[in-house]
Design an enzyme around this catalytic site. Structure first.
Site, PDB file in Angstrom:
ATOM      1  N   HIS A  11       0.963  -1.070   0.016  1.00 37.52           N
ATOM      2  CA  HIS A  11      -0.068   0.032  -0.002  1.00 37.52           C
ATOM      3  C   HIS A  11       1.009   1.322   0.141  1.00 37.52           C
ATOM      4  O   HIS A  11       2.086   1.126   0.365  1.00 37.52           O
ATOM      5  CB  HIS A  11      -1.037   0.025   1.297  1.00 37.52           C
ATOM      6  CG  HIS A  11      -0.574  -0.050   2.507  1.00 37.52           C
ATOM      7  ND1 HIS A  11      -0.009   1.064   3.290  1.00 37.52           N
ATOM      8  CD2 HIS A  11       0.051  -1.168   3.276  1.00 37.52           C
ATOM      9  CE1 HIS A  11       0.457   0.781   4.473  1.00 37.52           C
ATOM     10  NE2 HIS A  11       0.404  -0.679   4.566  1.00 37.52           N
ATOM     11  N   HIS A 131      12.937  -4.330   4.353  1.00 41.22           N
ATOM     12  CA  HIS A 131      11.824  -3.739   4.704  1.00 41.22           C
ATOM     13  C   HIS A 131      12.067  -2.771   5.870  1.00 41.22           C
ATOM     14  O   HIS A 131      11.976  -1.424   5.737  1.00 41.22           O
ATOM     15  CB  HIS A 131      10.716  -4.166   4.773  1.00 41.22           C
ATOM     16  CG  HIS A 131       9.444  -3.662   5.126  1.00 41.22           C
ATOM     17  ND1 HIS A 131       8.474  -3.274   4.198  1.00 41.22           N
ATOM     18  CD2 HIS A 131       8.749  -2.985   6.459  1.00 41.22           C
ATOM     19  CE1 HIS A 131       7.535  -2.645   4.240  1.00 41.22           C
ATOM     20  NE2 HIS A 131       7.564  -2.463   5.866  1.00 41.22           N
ATOM     21  N   HIS A 135      13.029   1.448   6.358  1.00 39.25           N
ATOM     22  CA  HIS A 135      12.324   2.291   7.592  1.00 39.25           C
ATOM     23  C   HIS A 135      13.339   2.734   8.469  1.00 39.25           C
ATOM     24  O   HIS A 135      13.278   4.074   8.592  1.00 39.25           O
ATOM     25  CB  HIS A 135      11.258   1.472   8.355  1.00 39.25           C
ATOM     26  CG  HIS A 135       9.916   1.400   7.796  1.00 39.25           C
ATOM     27  ND1 HIS A 135       9.334   2.438   7.225  1.00 39.25           N
ATOM     28  CD2 HIS A 135       9.081   0.149   7.792  1.00 39.25           C
ATOM     29  CE1 HIS A 135       8.199   1.752   6.755  1.00 39.25           C
ATOM     30  NE2 HIS A 135       7.950   0.315   7.209  1.00 39.25           N
ATOM     31  N   ASN A 313       1.411   7.048  15.252  1.00 36.87           N
ATOM     32  CA  ASN A 313       0.796   7.344  16.571  1.00 36.87           C
ATOM     33  C   ASN A 313       1.185   8.667  17.068  1.00 36.87           C
ATOM     34  O   ASN A 313       1.844   8.407  17.997  1.00 36.87           O
ATOM     35  CB  ASN A 313       0.389   6.067  17.133  1.00 36.87           C
ATOM     36  CG  ASN A 313      -0.553   6.102  18.206  1.00 36.87           C
ATOM     37  OD1 ASN A 313      -0.554   6.710  19.004  1.00 36.87           O
ATOM     38  ND2 ASN A 313      -1.448   4.805  18.123  1.00 36.87           N
ATOM     39  N   ARG A 424       0.294  13.763   5.793  1.00 36.26           N
ATOM     40  CA  ARG A 424      -0.389  15.198   6.277  1.00 36.26           C
ATOM     41  C   ARG A 424      -0.153  16.054   5.267  1.00 36.26           C
ATOM     42  O   ARG A 424       0.985  16.451   4.690  1.00 36.26           O
ATOM     43  CB  ARG A 424       0.523  15.328   7.577  1.00 36.26           C
ATOM     44  CG  ARG A 424       0.560  14.120   8.658  1.00 36.26           C
ATOM     45  CD  ARG A 424      -0.872  13.922   9.153  1.00 36.26           C
ATOM     46  NE  ARG A 424      -0.795  12.976  10.295  1.00 36.26           N
ATOM     47  CZ  ARG A 424      -1.804  11.947  10.233  1.00 36.26           C
ATOM     48  NH1 ARG A 424      -2.727  11.927   9.451  1.00 36.26           N
ATOM     49  NH2 ARG A 424      -1.772  11.149  11.161  1.00 36.26           N
ATOM     50  N   ALA A 425      -0.939  17.095   5.125  1.00 33.74           N
ATOM     51  CA  ALA A 425      -0.776  18.320   4.515  1.00 33.74           C
ATOM     52  C   ALA A 425      -0.397  19.229   5.471  1.00 33.74           C
ATOM     53  O   ALA A 425      -0.711  19.286   6.426  1.00 33.74           O
ATOM     54  CB  ALA A 425      -2.272  18.774   3.987  1.00 33.74           C
ATOM     55  N   ARG A 524      -3.148  17.843  18.111  1.00 29.69           N
ATOM     56  CA  ARG A 524      -2.141  17.386  17.289  1.00 29.69           C
ATOM     57  C   ARG A 524      -1.440  18.221  16.418  1.00 29.69           C
ATOM     58  O   ARG A 524      -2.008  18.996  15.473  1.00 29.69           O
ATOM     59  CB  ARG A 524      -2.536  16.205  16.105  1.00 29.69           C
ATOM     60  CG  ARG A 524      -1.559  15.437  15.259  1.00 29.69           C
ATOM     61  CD  ARG A 524      -2.169  14.819  14.273  1.00 29.69           C
ATOM     62  NE  ARG A 524      -3.004  15.429  13.364  1.00 29.69           N
ATOM     63  CZ  ARG A 524      -3.664  15.079  12.470  1.00 29.69           C
ATOM     64  NH1 ARG A 524      -3.852  13.631  12.092  1.00 29.69           N
ATOM     65  NH2 ARG A 524      -4.286  15.876  11.608  1.00 29.69           N
ATOM     66  N   ASN A 554      -5.678  23.222  10.229  1.00 28.64           N
ATOM     67  CA  ASN A 554      -5.099  22.813   9.007  1.00 28.64           C
ATOM     68  C   ASN A 554      -5.428  21.524   8.980  1.00 28.64           C
ATOM     69  O   ASN A 554      -4.896  20.698   9.537  1.00 28.64           O
ATOM     70  CB  ASN A 554      -3.509  22.973   9.233  1.00 28.64           C
ATOM     71  CG  ASN A 554      -2.794  22.438   7.800  1.00 28.64           C
ATOM     72  OD1 ASN A 554      -3.316  22.333   6.946  1.00 28.64           O
ATOM     73  ND2 ASN A 554      -1.510  22.376   8.052  1.00 28.64           N
TER      74      ASN A 554
END
Length: 610
Positions: A11, A131, A135, A313, A424-425, A524, A554
């Protein structure tokens, strides 16, 4: 040296270009195809990266895929043999697909790359990272630290689900791993599924739902589902799960433990789902904090880098920061699989090519503004072709008009500069609103985003003002830290208000910036920095000059189920399909009342619900 990183086939497919250790460009495929979490080969993202970097395929020194398909196929086979005969039907059904996609993935990649440029010798350039190494590399190499502990947590890579590493200079050394099926990411996803949300998509909804509930099920989770050691290592009781061999996350035993079948998607939320969300969030935080304490104790490192889907998170991240275990944290903004493209390219540069790493205390992600941008001429040509009616303003006039619109309670679409990389924008592909408005949260959720009303919005705040509004005095440029609104900005809830249920509690203003204050007084936070986004910083500064408040709402420029907008055309379609009042694209300002009403579309049903 030019290195292209690619993540795909699970994904959030993405591509990234690294030149001499610097990230030149990065983008997710979904932004181009308009298919949320698009997992296909990221052809559009690759072409964008090459174009942005001004390189041809022949100029690439390496192309790196973010994991090792054979290892993943090995894990799938070994898992089914370990659980046999359970899961035989799904095994038999999936085997032809796995053979095609895992065993012959190299061939698939070479065919896709050849479609981009048939003359390049792609096979000689193609490399494979692991993988969790991808990361870890995405977390450490762009960080401002010369050395740091690295914690990666997600669903599963090839075998690893959690890994502990140490980075120093250009080296990364993996110390410990927890292997499939024992996964804190998959445990959280099991509750995402059980509470009626989409796996690999709705986990952040569970996090947002948690403050409405009480952690009543923590003891049941710890007694039956997961054994957590003092060092944070853990094991799942697979008798309650079906993800290792079946087609669902949970099984009947899991359902009996929590009193019924999974919630049907889109059905009304009950207190049970809220309490389940609060409970799995509490367990996740316990694991994260125990792992971090163990890392600090075992490595002695003073800095910590985080990546993997669990690193998104932001509630757990905020608690980790407040615990004071490390001098500082740095979290990869594209912490999920998309960021694996960046990590794979950086790992190849530093570990395969053995090139040195220059550390100057700067953030190598450059604010995550790594996607496409459009010139003013391109913007005007594209908007004109869409039939948009706009006026072109000077920088000062545009900022003033937008700040005044926000102060008057209007919802503003804001499309500027380079698109953000990650989920995120961050002020370039954003929908903005007045954080002081007691109705803005509801309006944006129900009339603009067309999404569940319980979901909170993030505040964007000038970095120098963050400590005057929130219990935080730390950079948080990527919306990856949650902190509480300061006591002196809060409005205490009465006893009667405390008794309210669900969304009724949400509608009670809890601070002087109610549109960004969650039911537990948390937020947040995005800190806005002049150095990385001068235009967005200037807009907030103008809003502060008008209102005395340096905080605005935002949220990402999209509706529910839609990827964040990429082009001016995407922005105009979303503008015309929602109840946004204003749209600023570059120096073009569009007012809804000026537009041709025949261009308004029934937009909310255009995308599959997330």
């Amino acid at each position: 040296m030019n290195i292209l990183g690619i993540s795909a086939y699970y994904h959030d497919a993405a591509a990234a270009l690294v030149r001499d250790g610097q990230i030149i460009a990065a983008a997710q495929e979904e932004r181009f195809t308009r298919k949320k979490h698009d997992a296909g080969f990221p052809r559009n993202a690759v072409q964008y990266c090459l174009q942005e970097g001004g390189v041809r395929a022949q100029d690439l020194d390496a192309v790196v895929f973010y994991d090792k398909p054979f290892l993943k196929f090995e894990r799938i086979l070994e898992t089914y043999f370990a659980f046999a005969p359970k899961g035989y039907r799904s095994f038999a059904k999936g085997l032809p697909v796995w053979i095609k996609e895992k065993m012959f993935q190299k061939d698939m990649l070479l065919r896709e790359l050849a479609a981009i440029d048939a003359d390049a010798d792609w096979e000689a350039k193609l490399l494979f990272s692991e993988h969790h190494l991808s990361h870890a590399a995405s977390a450490f190499y762009p960080s401002p630290f010369e050395r740091a502990a690295i914690l990666t947590m997600d669903g599963v890579g090839e075998w690893a689900t959690t890994s502990l590493a140490v980075g120093q200079g250009r080296e990364i050394r993996v110390l410990k791993e927890i292997h499939f099926p024992h996964s804190i990411g998959l445990l959280y996803s099991a509750f995402t599924y059980y509470t009626g949300f989409k796996v690999n998509s709705g986990e952040y909804k569970v996090m947002g739902l948690a403050p409405y509930g009480e952690p009543k099920y923590v003891s049941q989770i710890k007694d039956h589902l997961i054994e957590i050691k003092e060092d944070g290592s853990f094991r799942l009781n697979m008798a309650y799960f079906d993800f290792a061999t079946g087609l669902t996350m949970t099984n009947e035993r899991f359902h009996r433990l929590f009193g019924g079948p999974p919630r049907k998607p889109e059905s009304p939320l009950t207190q049970r789902e809220m309490d389940l969300a609060a409970s799995i969030q509490a367990v996740t935080e316990e694991v994260v904090l125990k792992l971090a304490r163990s890392i600090r104790r075992e490595t002695g490192e003073r800095h910590l880098c985080l990546a993997g889907g669990v690193a998104l998170n932001c509630v757990a991240n905020g608690k980790l920061l407040r615990a004071g275990l490390f001098d500082d944290l740095w979290i990869q903004p594209a912490a999920g699989d998309a960021g694996g493209a960046v990590g794979a390219a950086l790992a190849a540069y530093h570990l395969w090519a053995r090139r040195p790493r220059a550390v100057n205390g700067a953030d190598g992600m450059q604010g995550a503004y790594l996607g496409p941008a459009y010139s003013q001429q391109e913007i005007e040509e594209r908007l004109t072709a869409c039939g948009a009616r706009y006026e072109t303003l000077s920088d000062e006039a545009l900022l003033d008009a937008c700040a005044r619109g926000l102060a008057e309670g209007l919802a503003l679409g804001w499309h500027q500069g380079r698109m953000e990389f990650g989920p995120r924008a961050l002020g370039n592909r954003s929908i903005l609103g007045d954080a002081r408005s007691p109705t803005m949260q509801k309006v944006l959720n129900l009339k603009v985003k067309y999404r569940e009303s319980f979901r909170p919005f993030a505040p964007a705040v000038l970095r120098e003002d963050v400590a005057q509004w929130f219990e935080l005095d730390h950079d948080s440029p990527y919306m990856l830290l949650v902190a509480d609104v300061r006591q002196d900005r809060r409005i205490p809830m009465t006893e009667e208000q405390q008794k309210l249920f669900g969304i009724d509690k949400l509608n009670v203003p809890r601070s002087s910036i109610p549109a960004v204050t969650h039911v537990d007084y948390s937020a947040r936070i995005q800190t806005v920095h002049r150095e990385t986004n001068p235009r967005f910083y200037a807009l907030l500064s103008r809003f502060k000059a008008l209102t005395g408040c340096p905080v605005i709402v935002n949220t990402s420029f999209n509706i529910r189920g839609e990827p964040i907008v990429e082009s001016p055309e995407d922005a105009f379609r979303c503008f015309m399909g929602t109840e946004l009042d204003l749209l600023a694209v570059g120096n073009c300002l569009l007012r809804k009342q000026d537009q041709d009403p025949t261009l308004k579309t029934d937009y909310k049903d255009r995308f599959e619900l997330d």
